[in-house]
Enzyme design. Structure first.
Site, PDB file in Angstrom:
ATOM      1  N   ASP A 276       0.847  -1.182   0.000  1.00  0.00           N
ATOM      2  CA  ASP A 276       0.000   0.000   0.000  1.00  0.00           C
ATOM      3  C   ASP A 276       0.887   1.237   0.000  1.00  0.00           C
ATOM      4  OD1 ASP A 276       0.828   0.194   2.620  1.00  0.00           O
ATOM      5  OD2 ASP A 276      -1.133  -0.227   3.485  1.00  0.00           O
TER       6      ASP A 276
ATOM      7  N   ASP B 202      -7.577  -7.128   2.803  1.00  0.00           N
ATOM      8  CA  ASP B 202      -6.474  -7.223   3.758  1.00  0.00           C
ATOM      9  C   ASP B 202      -6.946  -6.634   5.068  1.00  0.00           C
ATOM     10  OD1 ASP B 202      -4.814  -4.489   4.553  1.00  0.00           O
ATOM     11  OD2 ASP B 202      -6.088  -4.265   2.793  1.00  0.00           O
TER      12      ASP B 202
END
EC number: 2.4.2.29
Length: 393
Positions: free
Chosen positions: A94, A268
């Protein structure tokens, strides 16, 4: 069978839900997929081969944490993140935007990027969209996320719109910085708070950029579940059908089940690992708090039907003892159980979609949770079975 390109194929649908495969040089990701979070190049309390054996096809690393320690340039010198953490399979990183919002001691956002102080030592750093992509490239991740600005909910419509439009401009800069990388992908992130028109505009503008995948961001940040699900339903028709969809930072098993039902492919969350380190487990019977005294003489395993050794071998009484004694083994075993449950949950959802029986399967899952809750209340006299967990990574 892998490929030298990044491809996504939907193999079966059941209503809005779908199952499929993401193929890339380092492996195949079966969707819907849950990605264990390896924030600082480790899935906490787990060995990499354990994570793979449980069924994980991909793990997540974090740009913010890795740029601060040990440093992206150092990871690159040491051969890249895959080699560094001994995980030769796909890695998604990310962008660090959420961590800047939630962890940085001080931060300033403007058009150029974000300036912030490290939560570790107070040192000052600047991250532009281009620098975020550069860091992710140095790490060598397979799927890279655009830098976005994530705002906490609830927020004003004006604040949601400002952050959404900035994130769109940053997405275009990230797209240019990423360029054409065969076998890898950059995902855009839909923002817009809890405002439907903003979410739709964000999804449309990102789709026009023809990226390889799309995430829904800015949810699971304090809003009720019904708001999160409404936002998914709002943007799903505007997200390309032939590209993977990733709901960031989600979540509980129920959140995941409901999002899969609405067409999400990737998830996630730190919840299964964080919960395991603090005495909580997820099973087909629902959530249990092993700190609770009712487990002190319970000789049953967590779930005798599970294939996971942590779930089917160790007694609840022993696990209760480990947790109450703050033994490291307790954290390891409960984390192992939780990740096993999450992967078993995903495998069951994939199978049900492929067989066209998702709604029946979801009904069975939820009845198992409900039965576990009823049994728990009977055993402990309606005593609450949840505890608050600290909000560390």
């Amino acid at each position: 069978m892998t490929t030298d390109q990044f491809t996504f194929t939907v193999t079966k649908t059941d209503g809005t839900a779908r199952t499929g495969e993401i193929r890339m040089p380092r492996g195949v990701i079966r969707t819907p997929a849950f990605m264990p979070v390896g924030t600082a190049a480790t899935v906490k309390a787990m060995y990499p081969d354990q994570v793979k054996a449980l069924g994980a096809d991909v793990v997540l690393g974090n740009t913010y944490h890795l740029m601060l320690r040990p440093g992206a340039e150092r990871v690159a010198r040491l051969g890249g993140l895959h080699k560094f953490m001994n995980w030769p399979y796909p890695i998604l990183t990310d962008s660090g935007g959420f961590q800047v919002m939630s962890l940085a001691a001080l931060r300033k956002v403007d058009e150029s990027g974000v300036t912030f102080q490290s939560h570790i030592d107070g040192s000052k750093h600047f991250m532009s969209p281009e620098r975020s992509i550069e860091i992710q490239g140095l790490l060598g991740s397979d799927i890279q996320m655009q830098l976005d600005e994530c705002v906490r909910l609830p927020c004003s419509d004006e604040e949601a719109e400002r952050a959404m439009r900035l994130s769109l401009r940053w997405a275009e800069r990230c797209r240019i910085a990423f360029g054409d990388q065969p076998g890898k992908a950059m995902f855009g992130i839909v923002q817009g708070g809890a405002v439907e028109r903003l979410r739709i505009e964000s999804a449309r503008e990102l789709a026009a950029m023809n990226l390889k995948g799309y995430a829904i961001g800015g949810l699971a940040v304090g809003e009720p579940q019904d708001v999160m699900l409404r936002m998914i339903e709002t943007v799903e028709p505007y997200m390309p059908k032939d590209k993977p969809r990733y709901l960031m930072g989600v979540g509980t098993p129920d959140d995941i089940v409901e999002a899969v039902r609405r067409g999400v492919d990737m998830f996630d969350c730190v919840m299964p690992t964080r919960a395991g380190r603090h005495g909580q487990v997820f099973t087909k019977h629902g959530r249990m708090n092993l700190r609770n005294a009712r487990f002190a003489e319970d000789t049953r395993p967590l779930d005798e039907s599970s294939k996971c050794t942590a779930s089917n071998t160790y007694s609840r009484s022993y696990l209760h003892h480990l947790v109450r004694s703050n033994e490291i083994l307790g954290m390891m075993l409960l984390t192992w159980n939780n990740l096993a449950y999450y992967q078993e949950l995903m495998a069951g959802l994939r199978k049900a979609i492929a067989e066209g029986r998702l709604e029946d399967h979801i009904g069975e899952i939820k009845e198992g949770w409900a039965k576990g809750e009823r049994d728990s209340k009977t055993e402990i006299g309606h005593h609450a079975d949840n505890i608050a967990m600290p909000a560390e990574g």
